[in-house]
Design a protein around this motif. Structure first.
Motif, PDB file in Angstrom:
ATOM      1  N   UNK A   1      -9.678  28.708  41.110  1.00  0.00           N
ATOM      2  CA  UNK A   1      -9.179  29.935  40.477  1.00  0.00           C
ATOM      3  C   UNK A   1     -10.293  30.608  39.677  1.00  0.00           C
ATOM      4  N   UNK A   2     -11.086  29.810  38.982  1.00  0.00           N
ATOM      5  CA  UNK A   2     -12.201  30.376  38.224  1.00  0.00           C
ATOM      6  C   UNK A   2     -13.191  31.100  39.141  1.00  0.00           C
ATOM      7  N   UNK A   3     -13.349  30.610  40.356  1.00  0.00           N
ATOM      8  CA  UNK A   3     -14.325  31.186  41.287  1.00  0.00           C
ATOM      9  C   UNK A   3     -13.818  32.444  41.977  1.00  0.00           C
ATOM     10  N   UNK A   4     -12.519  32.716  41.880  1.00  0.00           N
ATOM     11  CA  UNK A   4     -11.947  33.879  42.539  1.00  0.00           C
ATOM     12  C   UNK A   4     -12.143  35.114  41.656  1.00  0.00           C
ATOM     13  N   UNK A   5     -12.803  36.147  42.160  1.00  0.00           N
ATOM     14  CA  UNK A   5     -13.099  37.322  41.330  1.00  0.00           C
ATOM     15  C   UNK A   5     -11.866  38.109  40.894  1.00  0.00           C
ATOM     16  N   UNK A   6     -10.742  37.901  41.554  1.00  0.00           N
ATOM     17  CA  UNK A   6      -9.527  38.638  41.218  1.00  0.00           C
ATOM     18  C   UNK A   6      -8.619  37.884  40.249  1.00  0.00           C
ATOM     19  N   UNK A   7      -9.025  36.653  39.894  1.00  0.00           N
ATOM     20  CA  UNK A   7      -8.181  35.811  39.061  1.00  0.00           C
ATOM     21  C   UNK A   7      -8.905  35.358  37.801  1.00  0.00           C
ATOM     22  N   UNK A   8      -8.151  34.832  36.858  1.00  0.00           N
ATOM     23  CA  UNK A   8      -8.732  34.262  35.645  1.00  0.00           C
ATOM     24  C   UNK A   8      -7.901  33.062  35.213  1.00  0.00           C
ATOM     25  N   UNK A   9      -8.557  32.145  34.539  1.00  0.00           N
ATOM     26  CA  UNK A   9      -7.890  30.967  33.973  1.00  0.00           C
ATOM     27  C   UNK A   9      -7.702  31.181  32.478  1.00  0.00           C
ATOM     28  N   UNK A  10      -6.518  30.868  32.010  1.00  0.00           N
ATOM     29  CA  UNK A  10      -6.240  30.909  30.582  1.00  0.00           C
ATOM     30  C   UNK A  10      -6.019  29.482  30.101  1.00  0.00           C
ATOM     31  N   UNK A  11      -6.892  29.019  29.232  1.00  0.00           N
ATOM     32  CA  UNK A  11      -6.780  27.668  28.695  1.00  0.00           C
ATOM     33  C   UNK A  11      -6.435  27.748  27.208  1.00  0.00           C
ATOM     34  N   UNK A  12      -5.770  26.723  26.713  1.00  0.00           N
ATOM     35  CA  UNK A  12      -5.499  26.659  25.288  1.00  0.00           C
ATOM     36  C   UNK A  12      -4.830  25.355  24.929  1.00  0.00           C
ATOM     37  N   UNK A  13      -4.905  24.964  23.667  1.00  0.00           N
ATOM     38  CA  UNK A  13      -4.212  23.748  23.233  1.00  0.00           C
ATOM     39  C   UNK A  13      -2.708  23.962  23.225  1.00  0.00           C
ATOM     40  N   UNK A  14      -1.964  22.900  23.498  1.00  0.00           N
ATOM     41  CA  UNK A  14      -0.511  22.974  23.436  1.00  0.00           C
ATOM     42  C   UNK A  14      -0.016  22.039  22.339  1.00  0.00           C
ATOM     43  N   UNK A  15       1.038  22.448  21.663  1.00  0.00           N
ATOM     44  CA  UNK A  15       1.585  21.653  20.572  1.00  0.00           C
ATOM     45  C   UNK A  15       2.358  20.432  21.072  1.00  0.00           C
ATOM     46  N   UNK A  16       2.643  20.375  22.351  1.00  0.00           N
ATOM     47  CA  UNK A  16       3.471  19.301  22.906  1.00  0.00           C
ATOM     48  C   UNK A  16       2.737  17.961  22.947  1.00  0.00           C
ATOM     49  N   UNK A  17       3.443  16.906  22.580  1.00  0.00           N
ATOM     50  CA  UNK A  17       2.931  15.542  22.698  1.00  0.00           C
ATOM     51  C   UNK A  17       3.717  14.809  23.781  1.00  0.00           C
ATOM     52  N   UNK A  18       3.007  14.149  24.674  1.00  0.00           N
ATOM     53  CA  UNK A  18       3.620  13.362  25.746  1.00  0.00           C
ATOM     54  C   UNK A  18       3.629  11.896  25.317  1.00  0.00           C
ATOM     55  N   UNK A  19       4.764  11.224  25.489  1.00  0.00           N
ATOM     56  CA  UNK A  19       4.871   9.829  25.066  1.00  0.00           C
ATOM     57  C   UNK A  19       5.861   9.086  25.948  1.00  0.00           C
ATOM     58  N   UNK A  20       5.879   7.759  25.795  1.00  0.00           N
ATOM     59  CA  UNK A  20       6.814   6.906  26.520  1.00  0.00           C
ATOM     60  C   UNK A  20       7.769   6.267  25.528  1.00  0.00           C
ATOM     61  N   UNK A  21       9.042   6.218  25.909  1.00  0.00           N
ATOM     62  CA  UNK A  21      10.056   5.611  25.057  1.00  0.00           C
ATOM     63  C   UNK A  21      10.643   4.371  25.700  1.00  0.00           C
ATOM     64  N   UNK A  22      11.210   3.512  24.869  1.00  0.00           N
ATOM     65  CA  UNK A  22      11.766   2.234  25.333  1.00  0.00           C
ATOM     66  C   UNK A  22      13.151   2.030  24.738  1.00  0.00           C
ATOM     67  N   UNK A  23      14.058   1.498  25.513  1.00  0.00           N
ATOM     68  CA  UNK A  23      15.396   1.170  25.018  1.00  0.00           C
ATOM     69  C   UNK A  23      15.283  -0.020  24.070  1.00  0.00           C
ATOM     70  N   UNK A  24      15.450   0.255  22.776  1.00  0.00           N
ATOM     71  CA  UNK A  24      15.374  -0.799  21.762  1.00  0.00           C
ATOM     72  C   UNK A  24      16.733  -1.111  21.151  1.00  0.00           C
ATOM     73  N   UNK A  25      17.791  -0.544  21.722  1.00  0.00           N
ATOM     74  CA  UNK A  25      19.128  -0.694  21.133  1.00  0.00           C
ATOM     75  C   UNK A  25      20.002  -1.701  21.872  1.00  0.00           C
TER      76      UNK A  25
END
Length: 532
Positions: free
Chosen positions: A262-286
């Motif tokens: 996409x960066x190499x395509x003259x008609x397109x652009x990449x938009x990058x930025x930090x995201x507030x989302x955190x990815x994690x794994x949860x476990x059944x502890x109940x």
């Protein structure tokens, strides 16, 4: 209020680094925007699922009392002003001369109705309004919101609590929310009547949703998009091909391996930025016995040693380098930079150490490991299925056999929201941009009546963390409040309540003649889009 200014400083600093400017003023010609994402909104009911993509799409149709601007600052929307008149009372002045898209006037009665609906048993957005005891109508355009205790971040907490029309819901038998966990649907699942800048012109779930500009919108629409066509395209390669061929103007997310194309395509652009989302794994502890495991008569995840063994078996740097191609920031916390209460001092992961993992498993009584089922989506987070596959392989090296099930979010979210899982993936971006939301929604002991711990699917429970979470909600002194947050986060981390992975990065592919605003909460507002 000192706290609010301090909070806005953090949000503004992060947003400035990630936002793209948009020329002011409406462009001279109307335009159509075609955009795509890897998944679809699962319902048009804004109370049916607390999920960023769904709330982002519906944020073009429905509106909150208080919203967010391009720098994540609080801005007036359906409320023109708000102030605390007593420790537990907030006075909101409502905007006049606003109508829902069916022509019904917006009044205080709609806000009161929306509170009841958001607090309903089937609502998935209880956390937004959990602290509200009642709303008193002063007149048609003035209300007093009464909180259960002093709650200084109330305006921040309700920015995605969208107001619905009482008249429309009653006329369409949609007084109660469409409960995704129980697979309950009603008219609000397929039709929408909001006050926002765009209307739903047509809807084919999983295929296409068409938005058209609301001709009676009360506010300013800066961009020139008259019509927008949203298409969910789950396959990454197909999504990129659609952008390259001109079938769509914007895609999210861009598969990380396709960024150079996409960066190499003259008609397109990449938009990058930090995201507030955190990815994690949860476990059944109940549960006393896991639903999906060969261990019978007990639950391995109740033992901290097992949870720590899983944590130290995950090579997070390898996931960052290979699976995420560098577009991730490893974390030890359930919140990242830009969230009020984030502590760099606590954000230090335990070392990757398979030998230590095997030793911990042996000490816990599982010298040969054990089997456990794992659930993951394949069209919600960046490379979600690949991350889970990598984790499964890493756990296999320490003797844990993972039976991995990956599925589209349309079936994934109802499954895990009904707690039909033993080990799962989740991502969280706190709508308040404050640690209280993380603690209350993910960490506090679940209490379905009020929405506390609503997304604490594994049932983690620590009375001290519950006490601190309660104190944090009402504390107005910023320094003391952040001390309480740090204490709660440390306890959560020490308990290994979850297995935090990383904050993912935003990656949008866009035509060069399309100007959009990319903000770290990953909300996409059509009113800010301009097409040349």
């Amino acid at each position: 209020m000192k706290f609010s200014h301090h909070f806005r400083y953090h949000c503004r600093a992060l947003a400035l680094a990630a936002s793209l400017g948009l020329a002011l003023g409406t462009a001279a010609h109307a335009a159509t925007l075609k955009f795509a994402n890897q998944g679809d909104a699962l319902s048009l009911d804004p109370y049916s699922l607390d999920e960023t993509q769904q709330l982002s799409l519906l944020g073009n149709v429905f509106e909150p009392l208080v919203g967010r601007g391009k720098k994540l600052e609080l801005v007036p929307v359906l409320a023109t002003d708000w102030k605390q008149t007593a420790p537990t009372v907030w006075r909101f002045d409502l905007r006049k001369n606003v109508t829902f898209q069916d022509g019904t006037p917006f009044t205080a009665d709609d806000v009161i109705f929306s509170l009841k609906r958001a607090q309903d048993t089937g609502s998935d957005v209880k956390t937004f309004v959990q602290q509200i005891a009642e709303i008193k109508k002063i007149d048609d355009h003035t209300i007093d919101v009464i909180t259960k205790q002093p709650f200084p971040i109330l305006p921040q907490m309700i920015t995605q609590w969208y107001i619905m029309s009482q008249k429309w819901c009653e006329a369409n038998n949609a007084v109660h929310p469409a409960d995704k966990a129980k697979k309950v649907e009603n008219a609000a699942s397929f039709k929408a009547d909001g006050t926002g800048p765009y209307e739903i012109a047509s809807r084919e779930p999983g295929v296409r949703t068409v938005f058209e500009r609301n001709p009676h919108y009360w506010g300013k629409i800066e961009g020139n998009v008259d019509k927008a066509v949203f298409t969910p395209i789950s396959n990454g390669a197909t999504r990129v091909a659609a952008l390259l061929s001109g079938q769509v103007d914007l895609i999210e997310p861009v598969p990380l391996q396709d960024v150079p194309r996409i960066k190499a395509n003259p008609d397109l652009k990449m938009l990058h930025g930090p995201e507030l989302r955190t990815i994690f794994l949860g476990m059944d502890q109940k549960r006393d016995e896991l639903l999906y495991s060969n261990v019978k008569g007990k639950n391995p995840f109740k033992d901290k040693r097992v949870r720590q063994a899983f944590y130290q078996a995950i090579n997070i740097d390898l996931i960052k380098r290979v699976v995420m191609r560098g577009a991730a920031t490893p974390t030890n916390l359930l919140l990242g930079p830009g969230i009020n209460g984030f502590s760099p001092a606590l954000n230090k992961r335990l070392p990757y150490d398979p030998a230590a993992s095997k030793k911990l498993l042996a000490e816990a009584g599982y010298p040969n490991g054990f089997e456990v089922g794992m659930n993951c989506p394949n069209n919600r987070y960046v490379n979600d299925a690949q991350i889970c596959q990598a984790v499964a392989q890493m756990l296999a090296h320490v003797g844990v056999k993972v039976d991995l099930t990956v599925e589209p979010k349309a079936t994934y979210f109802p499954r895990i929201l009904s707690h039909n899982t033993s080990f799962y993936m989740l991502g969280w971006s706190p709508s308040s941009y404050d640690a209280q939301n993380v603690l209350n929604a993910l960490v506090a002991t679940p209490d379905p009546k009020v929405g506390q711990g609503q997304f604490n699917i594994g049932g983690y429970s620590n009375p001290k963390v519950d006490q601190l979470t309660h104190e944090i909600a009402s504390e107005s002194d910023p320094a003391k409040r952040n001390q309480l947050i740090a204490e709660a986060l440390k306890l959560t981390s020490d308990d290994i309540a979850y297995l935090p992975l990383h904050q993912q990065a935003l990656a949008w592919g866009v035509k060069k003649d399309v100007h959009v605003v990319q903000v770290p909460d990953d909300n996409f507002f059509l009113k800010w889009v301009s097409v040349k």
